[in-house]
Each structure stands twice: as structure tokens, then as C-alpha cells.
Design an enzyme around this catalytic site. Structure first.
Site, PDB file in Angstrom:
ATOM      1  N   GLN A 117       0.846  -1.199   0.000  1.00  0.00           N
ATOM      2  CA  GLN A 117       0.000   0.000   0.000  1.00  0.00           C
ATOM      3  C   GLN A 117       0.879   1.245   0.000  1.00  0.00           C
ATOM      4  O   GLN A 117       0.373   2.360  -0.066  1.00  0.00           O
ATOM      5  CB  GLN A 117      -0.882   0.015   1.256  1.00  0.00           C
ATOM      6  CG  GLN A 117      -1.853  -1.146   1.321  1.00  0.00           C
ATOM      7  CD  GLN A 117      -2.455  -1.260   2.718  1.00  0.00           C
ATOM      8  OE1 GLN A 117      -3.499  -0.693   3.007  1.00  0.00           O
ATOM      9  NE2 GLN A 117      -1.797  -1.992   3.599  1.00  0.00           N
ATOM     10  N   VAL A 119       3.595   4.113  -1.100  1.00  0.00           N
ATOM     11  CA  VAL A 119       3.829   4.845  -2.346  1.00  0.00           C
ATOM     12  C   VAL A 119       5.285   5.309  -2.435  1.00  0.00           C
ATOM     13  O   VAL A 119       5.653   6.028  -3.346  1.00  0.00           O
ATOM     14  CB  VAL A 119       2.863   6.062  -2.431  1.00  0.00           C
ATOM     15  CG1 VAL A 119       1.413   5.595  -2.518  1.00  0.00           C
ATOM     16  CG2 VAL A 119       3.059   7.019  -1.249  1.00  0.00           C
ATOM     17  N   ASP A 120       6.116   4.864  -1.482  1.00  0.00           N
ATOM     18  CA  ASP A 120       7.462   5.443  -1.330  1.00  0.00           C
ATOM     19  C   ASP A 120       8.555   4.801  -2.181  1.00  0.00           C
ATOM     20  O   ASP A 120       9.673   5.290  -2.239  1.00  0.00           O
ATOM     21  CB  ASP A 120       7.867   5.418   0.151  1.00  0.00           C
ATOM     22  CG  ASP A 120       7.805   4.009   0.758  1.00  0.00           C
ATOM     23  OD1 ASP A 120       8.087   3.019   0.061  1.00  0.00           O
ATOM     24  OD2 ASP A 120       7.480   3.914   1.967  1.00  0.00           O
ATOM     25  N   HIS A 135      -1.616   1.350  -4.150  1.00  0.00           N
ATOM     26  CA  HIS A 135      -2.030   2.743  -4.018  1.00  0.00           C
ATOM     27  C   HIS A 135      -1.175   3.669  -4.883  1.00  0.00           C
ATOM     28  O   HIS A 135      -1.102   4.873  -4.613  1.00  0.00           O
ATOM     29  CB  HIS A 135      -1.980   3.175  -2.548  1.00  0.00           C
ATOM     30  CG  HIS A 135      -3.025   2.501  -1.708  1.00  0.00           C
ATOM     31  ND1 HIS A 135      -3.073   2.575  -0.334  1.00  0.00           N
ATOM     32  CD2 HIS A 135      -4.072   1.708  -2.059  1.00  0.00           C
ATOM     33  CE1 HIS A 135      -4.105   1.866   0.123  1.00  0.00           C
ATOM     34  NE2 HIS A 135      -4.717   1.328  -0.904  1.00  0.00           N
ATOM     35  N   SER A 207      -2.382  -1.180   9.446  1.00  0.00           N
ATOM     36  CA  SER A 207      -3.411  -1.155  10.489  1.00  0.00           C
ATOM     37  C   SER A 207      -4.652  -1.929  10.059  1.00  0.00           C
ATOM     38  O   SER A 207      -5.590  -2.074  10.829  1.00  0.00           O
ATOM     39  CB  SER A 207      -3.792   0.286  10.827  1.00  0.00           C
ATOM     40  OG  SER A 207      -4.298   0.924   9.667  1.00  0.00           O
ATOM     41  N   GLU A 233       1.617  -3.360  16.914  1.00  0.00           N
ATOM     42  CA  GLU A 233       0.395  -3.337  17.738  1.00  0.00           C
ATOM     43  C   GLU A 233      -0.582  -4.392  17.241  1.00  0.00           C
ATOM     44  O   GLU A 233      -0.562  -4.732  16.071  1.00  0.00           O
ATOM     45  CB  GLU A 233      -0.332  -1.991  17.548  1.00  0.00           C
ATOM     46  CG  GLU A 233       0.487  -0.755  17.790  1.00  0.00           C
ATOM     47  CD  GLU A 233       0.628  -0.474  19.260  1.00  0.00           C
ATOM     48  OE1 GLU A 233      -0.238  -0.982  20.019  1.00  0.00           O
ATOM     49  OE2 GLU A 233       1.577   0.221  19.639  1.00  0.00           O
TER      50      GLU A 233
HETATM   51  P1  OAD Z   1      -1.420   3.003   9.055  1.00  0.00           P
HETATM   52  O1  OAD Z   1      -0.745   4.254   9.500  1.00  0.00           O
HETATM   53  O2  OAD Z   1      -2.898   2.954   9.087  1.00  0.00           O
HETATM   54  O3  OAD Z   1      -0.896   1.778   9.930  1.00  0.00           O
HETATM   55  C1  OAD Z   1       0.467   1.587  10.151  1.00  0.00           C
HETATM   56  C2  OAD Z   1       0.611   0.297  10.930  1.00  0.00           C
HETATM   57  O4  OAD Z   1       2.005   0.009  11.051  1.00  0.00           O
HETATM   58  C3  OAD Z   1       0.057   0.341  12.351  1.00  0.00           C
HETATM   59  O5  OAD Z   1      -0.761  -0.802  12.571  1.00  0.00           O
HETATM   60  C4  OAD Z   1       1.304   0.332  13.249  1.00  0.00           C
HETATM   61  O6  OAD Z   1       1.076  -0.391  14.469  1.00  0.00           O
HETATM   62  C5  OAD Z   1       2.279  -0.402  12.380  1.00  0.00           C
HETATM   63  N1  OAD Z   1       3.697  -0.049  12.621  1.00  0.00           N
HETATM   64  C6  OAD Z   1       4.241   1.166  12.891  1.00  0.00           C
HETATM   65  N2  OAD Z   1       5.576   1.083  12.973  1.00  0.00           N
HETATM   66  C7  OAD Z   1       5.885  -0.224  12.762  1.00  0.00           C
HETATM   67  C8  OAD Z   1       7.108  -0.951  12.692  1.00  0.00           C
HETATM   68  N3  OAD Z   1       8.294  -0.354  12.855  1.00  0.00           N
HETATM   69  N4  OAD Z   1       7.055  -2.285  12.453  1.00  0.00           N
HETATM   70  C9  OAD Z   1       5.860  -2.909  12.275  1.00  0.00           C
HETATM   71  N5  OAD Z   1       4.677  -2.272  12.321  1.00  0.00           N
HETATM   72  C10 OAD Z   1       4.681  -0.946  12.543  1.00  0.00           C
HETATM   73  O7  OAD Z   1      -0.853   2.669   7.591  1.00  0.00           O
HETATM   74  P2  OAD Z   1      -1.474   1.690   6.487  1.00  0.00           P
HETATM   75  O8  OAD Z   1      -2.129   0.536   7.103  1.00  0.00           O
HETATM   76  O9  OAD Z   1      -0.399   1.457   5.492  1.00  0.00           O
HETATM   77  O10 OAD Z   1      -3.898   5.248   1.768  1.00  0.00           O
HETATM   78  O11 OAD Z   1      -2.563   2.640   5.852  1.00  0.00           O
HETATM   79  C11 OAD Z   1      -3.302   2.181   4.753  1.00  0.00           C
HETATM   80  C12 OAD Z   1      -3.641   3.333   3.857  1.00  0.00           C
HETATM   81  O12 OAD Z   1      -4.273   4.367   4.611  1.00  0.00           O
HETATM   82  C13 OAD Z   1      -2.459   4.033   3.227  1.00  0.00           C
HETATM   83  O13 OAD Z   1      -1.960   3.377   2.075  1.00  0.00           O
HETATM   84  C14 OAD Z   1      -2.999   5.391   2.897  1.00  0.00           C
HETATM   85  C15 OAD Z   1      -3.743   5.662   4.196  1.00  0.00           C
HETATM   86  O14 OAD Z   1      -4.775   6.565   4.122  1.00  0.00           O
HETATM   87  C16 OAD Z   1      -4.137   6.278   0.959  1.00  0.00           C
HETATM   88  O15 OAD Z   1      -3.589   7.366   1.099  1.00  0.00           O
HETATM   89  C17 OAD Z   1      -5.112   5.988  -0.126  1.00  0.00           C
END
Ligand code: OAD
Length: 264
Positions: A117, A119-120, A135, A207, A233
Site C-alpha cells: 500500500q 507509495v514510497d 495505491h 493497520s 500493535e
Molecule cells: P497506518 O498508518 O494505518 O498503519 C500503520 C501500521 O504500522 C500500524 O498498525 C502500526 O502499528 C504499524 N507499525 C508502525 N511502525 C511499525 C514498525 N516499525 N514495524 C511494524 N509495524 C509498525 O498505515 P497503512 O495501514 O499502510 O492510503 O494505511 C493504509 C492506507 O491508509 C495508506 O496506504 C494510505 C492511508 O490513508 C491512501 O492514502 C489511499
């Protein structure tokens, strides 16, 4: 189900090493240790976690086609700042381990699909091949009129909103999927195929709140795959998976790689 990290790593490693087909889904958490902000995390000094972007910014004002129409200069500036942050970031040990896992699976005659997901483009830079960008990409931009794509250099966009070099009436927009837009069809097809045929599916650093990706684990499990989660988490899918690895992906994925292929 096991969620003791050491046991869970061993348990998952055994399945990974013998899998014919592996699919891995990543989210913003896998890039957090490269200094890229996630979207929904709460700030935590102990784990050096930065607050997620959506804690400070309103996605409705930045990440929708309507937001771009209303204020293209603002949206361009925000995405360009993020784009330059991604270009300056360096892939971390988690990205590198995923590229190594792919090489090990493929060297053994297996198939591997990395669905992200993010974009980096950090997976590409770590050496992952055939990355499926669900994405889109912030590194690539496209003309709002012709759809032609280009990869700007690392300099800041000087004219805001950045005009398109393809059609003077067009603007450049990031080649990402905004809320309310469809995911790229080819990416969805690749995800569907991988979910149907994989025997191991791992969700890393997401998440599990944004669909359709949030539904992939359940679908893979329904198709008979062994499922696992790597996350700092618990998430809505933690109770569904066969193994939970709780901790930082930059630490756990290299351990998983070493446990699955101990001779390396
Ligand atoms: P989130 O910010 O919703 O979730 C990030 C997840 O990574 C969380 O569950 C954290 O607990 C976990 N996390 C953080 N640091 C970590 C680490 N070092 N190791 C393991 N886990 C870690 O990001 P996404 O789930 O990617 O979409 O979000 C999904 C989409 O929502 C994105 O692609 C973006 C956003 O809105 C669009 O912009 C369309």
C-alpha cells in the site's frame, strides 16, 4: 495461534521455508524505521514512533480528487514535500529482508508476490522485484489531461501547481490513489491471483483499516493459506491469523529470514 515472538517466528519460518507460493502485504509500518510517517500511529517516544500523518492533516483536504480540484497548489506542495522525504529516505532492514525472502523463495522454485500500500518505492530500492503498488506511487506523477507519467528529479517543484509538460492545460498530480478513486486494475488482478494461490500470506505494518487491502488476509485464509501478521500493535486481523509477530518489522523480518533459511 501463537504470538510469543520467538515461537511465532519459528512457526512461521517453517511454513515460509516450505511454501510453494508466498504473498506479502505491506503498509506504512514497514517504512516507519526509514523515518517515513505512517498514517494512523500515535506518537510514542519509547519506540521512536512519529505521529501518523492523519493526526495532523485532514485526508479530505489533501487526499481526494475534490481536494486537488479545490486547491491544486496546496495538494501539490504537500505531496511534493512527502515525495522529497521518500527520495531522501533509505530502505531499512525490513525492506531488505523482504527482498531476501523473495530471492530465497524464488531460488527454491516458488512464487512470490509483494503487494504494497506504500507509495514510497523503498521496496524497489531494497531490491524487491515485481512490486505490486496498490495505491500507486508518489515518486511518479502524471498529467491530469493525457495521463502521461513522469518521474520528477529531487528538486522542489518550483511552479505551483506544477504545470504538465504533456499538455499546457493540464497539471501534474501524484500518481497515487486518492480516497474515492479506484485502485489500478492490474494491481487488483495481481493481488487477487496471489491471494487465490498462495500457501503463506503475511501482513506487515498495516493497520488493516483501509479496504480492499484490509480484506486480503481473511480472503487468503479462506482459500486455505497459512496467515501471519508482523506489527508493533494488535490490529483487527490479529485474531484471524495463524501467527502474530508483535514488534518492529525492521527487527522481526531479518530474524524471520534467518530462521527460515538458517544456512545463509
Ligand atoms: P497506518 O498508518 O494505518 O498503519 C500503520 C501500521 O504500522 C500500524 O498498525 C502500526 O502499528 C504499524 N507499525 C508502525 N511502525 C511499525 C514498525 N516499525 N514495524 C511494524 N509495524 C509498525 O498505515 P497503512 O495501514 O499502510 O492510503 O494505511 C493504509 C492506507 O491508509 C495508506 O496506504 C494510505 C492511508 O490513508 C491512501 O492514502 C489511499
Amino acid at each position: 495461534m501463537t504470538n510469543d515472538p520467538t515461537n511465532a517466528i519459528r512457526y512461521l519460518a517453517a511454513r515460509l521455508a516450505s511454501a510453494r507460493e508466498v504473498a506479502i502485504l505491506t503498509g506504512a509500518g514497514v517504512s516507519a524505521e526509514s523515518g517515513i510517517r505512517t498514517f494512523r500511529d500515535a506518537a510514542d517516544e519509547a519506540t521512536r514512533t512519529m505521529a501518523g500523518l492523519w493526526k495532523d492533516f485532514d485526508p479530505a483536504k489533501l487526499a481526494t480528487p475534490e481536494a486537488f480540484d479545490a486547491d491544486p497548489a496546496l495538494v501539490t506542495r504537500w505531496y511534493d514535500l512527502r515525495r522529497r522525504g521518500c527520495l531522501a529516505a533509505i530502505p531499512n532492514a525490513g525492506h531488505v529482508a523482504l527482498a531476501d525472502i523473495q530471492r530465497r523463495v524464488e531460488a527454491g522454485g516458488g512464487r512470490f508476490t509483494l503487494l504494497t500500500q506504500n507509495v514510497d518505492r523503498l521496496h524497489h530500492r531494497a531490491g524487491s522485484a515485481g512490486v505490486v503498488e496498490l495505491h500507486g506511487s508518489i515518486i511518479q506523477w502524471r498529467c491530469t489531461l493525457t495521463g502521461q507519467k513522469l518521474t520528477p528529479d529531487a528538486a522542489e517543484f518550483r511552479a505551483l501547481p506544477c504545470p504538465s509538460p504533456f499538455d499546457a492545460r493540464g497539471l501534474l498530480r501524484p500518481d497515487v490513489v486518492w480516497f474515492g478513486e479506484m485502485l489500478p486494475e492490474a494491481a487488483l488482478d495481481a493481488a487477487e491471483a496471489a491471494i487465490k494461490s498462495c500457501d503463506v500470506f503475511i501482513s506487515v505494518g498495516t493497520s488493516a483499516q483501509v479496504f480492499p487491502a484490509a480484506g486480503f488476509v481473511r480472503a487468503a485464509s479462506a482459500n486455505g493459506a497459512f496467515t501471519a501478521e508482523v506489527n508493533r500493535e494488535p490490529t483487527p486481523i490479529s485474531g484471524l491469523v495463524d501467527a502474530c509477530l508483535h514488534g518492529a518489522s525492521g527487527e522481526l523480518l531479518p530474524r524471520l529470514l534467518a530462521a527460515a533459511w538458517p544456512s545463509r
